[in-house]
Motif scaffolding. Sequence first.
Motif, PDB file in Angstrom:
ATOM      1  N   ILE A 219       0.908  -1.145  -0.092  1.00  0.00           N
ATOM      2  CA  ILE A 219       0.188   0.080   0.106  1.00  0.00           C
ATOM      3  C   ILE A 219       0.785   1.217  -0.103  1.00  0.00           C
ATOM      4  O   ILE A 219       0.575   2.162  -0.755  1.00  0.00           O
ATOM      5  N   LYS A 220       1.979   1.217   0.857  1.00  0.00           N
ATOM      6  CA  LYS A 220       2.826   2.549   0.859  1.00  0.00           C
ATOM      7  C   LYS A 220       3.435   2.587  -0.236  1.00  0.00           C
ATOM      8  O   LYS A 220       3.733   3.977  -0.898  1.00  0.00           O
ATOM      9  N   SER A 222       2.760   1.693  -3.303  1.00  0.00           N
ATOM     10  CA  SER A 222       1.752   2.008  -4.457  1.00  0.00           C
ATOM     11  C   SER A 222       1.191   3.280  -4.205  1.00  0.00           C
ATOM     12  O   SER A 222       1.174   4.178  -5.427  1.00  0.00           O
ATOM     13  N   GLU A 223       1.181   3.850  -2.983  1.00  0.00           N
ATOM     14  CA  GLU A 223       0.462   5.300  -2.894  1.00  0.00           C
ATOM     15  C   GLU A 223       1.869   6.369  -3.090  1.00  0.00           C
ATOM     16  O   GLU A 223       1.394   7.357  -3.732  1.00  0.00           O
ATOM     17  N   LYS A 224       2.884   5.792  -2.896  1.00  0.00           N
ATOM     18  CA  LYS A 224       3.982   6.631  -3.334  1.00  0.00           C
ATOM     19  C   LYS A 224       4.109   6.906  -4.914  1.00  0.00           C
ATOM     20  O   LYS A 224       4.200   8.048  -5.483  1.00  0.00           O
ATOM     21  N   ILE A 226       1.319   6.683  -6.888  1.00  0.00           N
ATOM     22  CA  ILE A 226       0.190   7.247  -7.258  1.00  0.00           C
ATOM     23  C   ILE A 226       0.521   8.879  -7.174  1.00  0.00           C
ATOM     24  O   ILE A 226       0.135   9.681  -7.821  1.00  0.00           O
ATOM     25  N   ASP A 227       0.928   9.090  -6.071  1.00  0.00           N
ATOM     26  CA  ASP A 227       1.295  10.562  -5.629  1.00  0.00           C
ATOM     27  C   ASP A 227       2.353  11.133  -6.716  1.00  0.00           C
ATOM     28  O   ASP A 227       2.151  12.488  -6.651  1.00  0.00           O
TER      29      ASP A 227
END
Length: 230
Positions: A219-220, A222-224, A226-227
């Motif tokens: 999750i961490k 992936s969100e990096k 995405i950001d």
Amino acid sequence: MTTEFNRIITLLRKERGITQKQAAADLGVSQALLSHYEKGIRECGLDFVVRVAEYYDVSCDYLLGRSPDRNGLTLRVEDIPSPDAARDSIYRGSTLPTMNKKLISNSLNILYDKLGASQNSDLISEVSGYLSVAVYKMFRLLYSSNAKNASSLFSVSNGRWNGYSSAAMDTAEANVAAILAGEEVGSSAPMKDTSCFAMTSQSLEQDYRLYSGSLMMLIKNSEKRIDKQK
């Protein structure tokens, strides 16, 4: 004759590195006739199917597209090896592929356990379809980067596969959202209760002690990624 036949005999010949002229001579037909078979212009008899199966050492079911296994076996759940048991689970020269494979594999263990708790076959099918096409897309990009690889491994043409596969993923994602919203999508009863998906970071850690850390890292990461699109 199934349309898979012409694609598969072309693939087998090219992967073996045999010219069409040589294959035709070995199979006892003219090059022109073999060309027609490979292009799907003409249909062959069953005797030719048997000859081709013996020539390439594969089953007739494989040639006809009835089995993805070269020996014609029907793939059962118990026949599929576990990723953790695979002898190639450690990759040469780098820990990065091994780490990422473990993060994804461990996270999928949680995902599919939650899906199983839903007892909704349509939900499981749509999520699996989305993930399968995602893997297909990445594999095909890698495979197609080498011009020596036979494109006849795939039945969807080069001009259509990327757009069509993205559309298939979008459709699967939309169907998952609809099912979770209580809409009827397939043969399963509409899903009116999603309490089976109630979870917290603490409950995930308690229920999936071996895998929750991988999911949190996925999750961490992936969100990096995405950001970065901001």
